[in-house]
Design a protein around this motif. Sequence first.
Motif, PDB file in Angstrom:
ATOM      1  N   LEU A  77       5.541  -7.468   2.534  1.00 12.60           N
ATOM      2  CA  LEU A  77       6.910  -7.852   2.862  1.00 12.60           C
ATOM      3  C   LEU A  77       6.941  -8.956   3.906  1.00 12.60           C
ATOM      4  O   LEU A  77       7.824  -9.822   3.877  1.00 12.60           O
ATOM      5  N   CYS A  78       5.994  -8.938   4.818  1.00 15.68           N
ATOM      6  CA  CYS A  78       5.927 -10.008   5.822  1.00 15.68           C
ATOM      7  C   CYS A  78       5.654 -11.355   5.172  1.00 15.68           C
ATOM      8  O   CYS A  78       6.024 -12.405   5.709  1.00 15.68           O
ATOM      9  N   ASN A  79       4.981 -11.330   4.019  1.00 16.23           N
ATOM     10  CA  ASN A  79       4.722 -12.561   3.275  1.00 16.23           C
ATOM     11  C   ASN A  79       5.819 -12.841   2.245  1.00 16.23           C
ATOM     12  O   ASN A  79       5.615 -13.633   1.316  1.00 16.23           O
ATOM     13  N   GLU A  80       6.962 -12.161   2.400  1.00 18.07           N
ATOM     14  CA  GLU A  80       8.160 -12.376   1.591  1.00 18.07           C
ATOM     15  C   GLU A  80       7.944 -12.071   0.108  1.00 18.07           C
ATOM     16  O   GLU A  80       8.564 -12.678  -0.771  1.00 18.07           O
ATOM     17  N   ASP A  81       7.063 -11.103  -0.179  1.00 15.06           N
ATOM     18  CA  ASP A  81       6.846 -10.626  -1.547  1.00 15.06           C
ATOM     19  C   ASP A  81       7.470  -9.234  -1.642  1.00 15.06           C
ATOM     20  O   ASP A  81       6.984  -8.274  -1.033  1.00 15.06           O
ATOM     21  N   TYR A  82       8.551  -9.133  -2.394  1.00 16.48           N
ATOM     22  CA  TYR A  82       9.297  -7.873  -2.460  1.00 16.48           C
ATOM     23  C   TYR A  82       8.922  -7.014  -3.670  1.00 16.48           C
ATOM     24  O   TYR A  82       9.541  -5.989  -3.917  1.00 16.48           O
ATOM     25  N   ASN A  83       7.948  -7.428  -4.441  1.00 18.11           N
ATOM     26  CA  ASN A  83       7.527  -6.651  -5.616  1.00 18.11           C
ATOM     27  C   ASN A  83       6.529  -5.568  -5.195  1.00 18.11           C
ATOM     28  O   ASN A  83       5.334  -5.646  -5.496  1.00 18.11           O
ATOM     29  N   TRP A  84       7.021  -4.562  -4.523  1.00 16.69           N
ATOM     30  CA  TRP A  84       6.145  -3.559  -3.915  1.00 16.69           C
ATOM     31  C   TRP A  84       6.032  -2.284  -4.741  1.00 16.69           C
ATOM     32  O   TRP A  84       5.195  -1.425  -4.432  1.00 16.69           O
ATOM     33  N   PHE A 107       3.797   5.859  -3.376  1.00 20.37           N
ATOM     34  CA  PHE A 107       5.148   5.378  -3.682  1.00 20.37           C
ATOM     35  C   PHE A 107       6.181   6.000  -2.753  1.00 20.37           C
ATOM     36  O   PHE A 107       7.027   5.290  -2.181  1.00 20.37           O
ATOM     37  N   TYR A 108       6.140   7.322  -2.613  1.00 20.91           N
ATOM     38  CA  TYR A 108       7.160   7.970  -1.776  1.00 20.91           C
ATOM     39  C   TYR A 108       7.002   7.581  -0.306  1.00 20.91           C
ATOM     40  O   TYR A 108       8.000   7.486   0.426  1.00 20.91           O
ATOM     41  N   ALA A 109       5.763   7.342   0.128  1.00 18.63           N
ATOM     42  CA  ALA A 109       5.565   6.878   1.503  1.00 18.63           C
ATOM     43  C   ALA A 109       6.175   5.492   1.686  1.00 18.63           C
ATOM     44  O   ALA A 109       6.855   5.222   2.690  1.00 18.63           O
ATOM     45  N   CYS A 110       5.961   4.609   0.709  1.00 16.67           N
ATOM     46  CA  CYS A 110       6.530   3.260   0.785  1.00 16.67           C
ATOM     47  C   CYS A 110       8.053   3.289   0.703  1.00 16.67           C
ATOM     48  O   CYS A 110       8.736   2.535   1.407  1.00 16.67           O
ATOM     49  N   LEU A 111       8.578   4.136  -0.169  1.00 13.62           N
ATOM     50  CA  LEU A 111      10.030   4.241  -0.306  1.00 13.62           C
ATOM     51  C   LEU A 111      10.667   4.690   1.005  1.00 13.62           C
ATOM     52  O   LEU A 111      11.688   4.143   1.444  1.00 13.62           O
ATOM     53  N   TRP A 112      10.053   5.668   1.644  1.00  7.49           N
ATOM     54  CA  TRP A 112      10.559   6.130   2.948  1.00  7.49           C
ATOM     55  C   TRP A 112      10.462   5.018   3.985  1.00  7.49           C
ATOM     56  O   TRP A 112      11.392   4.781   4.764  1.00  7.49           O
ATOM     57  N   PHE A 113       9.339   4.313   3.976  1.00  6.21           N
ATOM     58  CA  PHE A 113       9.104   3.242   4.948  1.00  6.21           C
ATOM     59  C   PHE A 113      10.120   2.114   4.780  1.00  6.21           C
ATOM     60  O   PHE A 113      10.724   1.644   5.756  1.00  6.21           O
ATOM     61  N   VAL A 114      10.328   1.681   3.545  1.00  4.06           N
ATOM     62  CA  VAL A 114      11.253   0.575   3.294  1.00  4.06           C
ATOM     63  C   VAL A 114      12.676   0.976   3.670  1.00  4.06           C
ATOM     64  O   VAL A 114      13.429   0.192   4.267  1.00  4.06           O
ATOM     65  N   ASN A 115      13.079   2.196   3.320  1.00  3.33           N
ATOM     66  CA  ASN A 115      14.417   2.662   3.714  1.00  3.33           C
ATOM     67  C   ASN A 115      14.566   2.703   5.227  1.00  3.33           C
ATOM     68  O   ASN A 115      15.628   2.360   5.768  1.00  3.33           O
ATOM     69  N   LYS A 116      13.517   3.121   5.913  1.00  2.00           N
ATOM     70  CA  LYS A 116      13.580   3.239   7.375  1.00  2.00           C
ATOM     71  C   LYS A 116      13.717   1.879   8.042  1.00  2.00           C
ATOM     72  O   LYS A 116      14.575   1.676   8.915  1.00  2.00           O
ATOM     73  N   ILE A 117      12.855   0.941   7.652  1.00  2.00           N
ATOM     74  CA  ILE A 117      12.861  -0.334   8.382  1.00  2.00           C
ATOM     75  C   ILE A 117      14.103  -1.156   8.048  1.00  2.00           C
ATOM     76  O   ILE A 117      14.666  -1.823   8.939  1.00  2.00           O
ATOM     77  N   TYR A 118      14.566  -1.112   6.804  1.00  5.15           N
ATOM     78  CA  TYR A 118      15.751  -1.903   6.470  1.00  5.15           C
ATOM     79  C   TYR A 118      17.039  -1.194   6.887  1.00  5.15           C
ATOM     80  O   TYR A 118      18.103  -1.826   6.943  1.00  5.15           O
ATOM     81  N   GLY A 119      16.935   0.086   7.174  1.00  3.93           N
ATOM     82  CA  GLY A 119      18.085   0.779   7.737  1.00  3.93           C
ATOM     83  C   GLY A 119      18.168   0.652   9.240  1.00  3.93           C
ATOM     84  O   GLY A 119      19.130   1.119   9.859  1.00  3.93           O
ATOM     85  N   SER A 120      17.153   0.034   9.843  1.00  2.00           N
ATOM     86  CA  SER A 120      17.093  -0.087  11.303  1.00  2.00           C
ATOM     87  C   SER A 120      17.473  -1.469  11.799  1.00  2.00           C
ATOM     88  O   SER A 120      17.446  -1.719  13.003  1.00  2.00           O
TER      89      SER A 120
END
Length: 643
Positions: free
Chosen positions: A561-568, A626-639
């Motif tokens: 994501l830091c490299n602006e690639d959102y296909n995670w 997958f579920y770890a990444c999903l939780w992580f992405v929700n957390k950081i973009y919700g912050s």
Amino acid sequence: MARPALWMAAAVVGVAAVPNYLPGVAPRSYAPEESIKLYVNKLTSTHTQIPYDYYSLPFCHPRIKGVSENIGERLAGDKIENSLYKLSVLKQQPCKIVCRKKITRGGAKAFSRAIDDDYRVHWIVDNLPASTLLTNRLDPSRPYHVRGFPVGFRQDDEKGRPQHFLFNHVKIIVSVHRGTEGSGGLDSDEERVRVVGFRIEPYSIKHSYDVALPFNTKDTKLTTCSAARPAANDPANYQRVDGSGEVVFTYDVEWEDSATPWANRWDVFLQGNPDDKIHWFSITNSTMIVVFLTVMVAMILVRTLSQDIAHYNDASLLDEAKEESGWKLVHADVFRPPTFSPMLFSVCIGSGVQLGCMLLLTLTFALFGFLSPANRGSLITALLMLYVFAGGAGGHAAARVYKSFRGTDWMTNTLLTATLVPGLTFACFLVIDVSLLSVGSSGAVPMSTLLTLVVLWFGVSVPLVFLGAYVGFRKEVPPHPVRTNQIPRLVPPQPWYMHPVLTTVFGGILPFGAVSVELFFIMSAIWLHQIYYIFGFLFLVSLILVATCAEITILLCYFQLCNEDYNWWWRSVLSSGACAGYVFLYAVWYFVSELEISGGVPSTLYFGYMALVSMVFFLTTGSIGFYACLWFVNKIYGSIKVD
């Protein structure tokens, strides 16, 4: 927080360190002179991995009657049958004749092949497997037990030609415990005993007798074995089986007192192996290293993320932040559905959840002793039944993921979740079963058992998957913390080190390192026919595996994501699931270096099952990632604050 965690870990390891926690069937007490049945089980070899029925070799046999078996025993190839060996409690029986057998040339070749392949005979008395004593190479004064005893042995003559000798005489030594055991103990009014040990000492003796008299198993007197002349291995009088001839099968029965209580009678199989100390040291060492690396990476990641979030939310830097690169710039695309097959992605996640529930519940039951080795087939039965009943969880997970992608073809999604992985597994199992059937192995599953599997699949698992999917599709999907643009953002060129192949290869290293040492002992238990019992450590290793899968996937997702690639989406599955590839490569190494398997059918058996294990590993660890990444992405973009 650290102290309770340490106490919990110590408790779990403590459970694993005490093998006498294993519960078996209810103990049975025997009166003197009471008859005990000796059952024959199967013939196994670590060289061929193909089990055979005991009576596939020309041993003495009665009118054969099988013992009822559970589905796990049938899938494992266990076939328990009656025998001609008679045991009476506390009655010493020297040199009893079982039968006189005419061995044909074909029978002699069968014995010779079994001896060449190091086949071992497995018997059962009072639900306890027969064992033999082996010398401990580290401490010769403390021998250890292994299950079964060899069919025979091979020696070369003066000209270097192989000669095959049959163990046609066995000394059956039964250990019994006298006295009271607990509230449900032995009867004090009548001397009763419980069987706590059963071992075999095999001998090869070419028996002789007076051929002028008619042969009878009760009245014939052998000159090579009697009460006055105990059986002994005499190199000049071994029973050779390199051609047709006559073999007299005999046995001794000895009873010995033992201080071992009935609850601890399996300890001889769980203790004393010279590799035990190495096992404990290796597990502890690898666990500490992986925990240290995991904590270090987590600390670095949390610290970096905290700085990023504080920077993005700083009002004085908002205008400047808009010109910078970073993971905030892809907030409008990070929840865009995967470009490649959202349907297949959701099916993989649902299948991984179903398999994960099966493994978690099985490991929990094993940890608390519900899956005892005394209950044959219980582990396979538990895996099968828990997988079937976890179909609801798999269907629900697949439906939720697919609905979050705004998918509408829910029927296809549910059908694939219910049939794709079970279908692949069943097809692989059929190939293995046909291979075993072609060589006449008892491991070939009978048609009735295959029909039972089909009924469990379509009669129980599939309806549960549909039920879980129905509930999952009816529930509303929680909204994402950020909106998704209609037009996808262009992904800039990525650095070479963020290539999907490199991140996938790197992502599997740490999770595989968490389980590599324990994997060696698990595979030794499976393919070298040992008993695995360190479920406490396996539970801890599984927790470390979950943590490392989640951590390495989050770390790689952050870099992406830091490299602006959102296909995670797919990358999250492949990063942690890549450890399954290492597991299969490890299986190849283990096959080459640790096993002595040759032939098409044994190789098909080995690689077929290891391919299934690797597939299960991939789907389970991929779902964790997958579920770890999903939780992580929700957390950081919700912050962060987004316009």
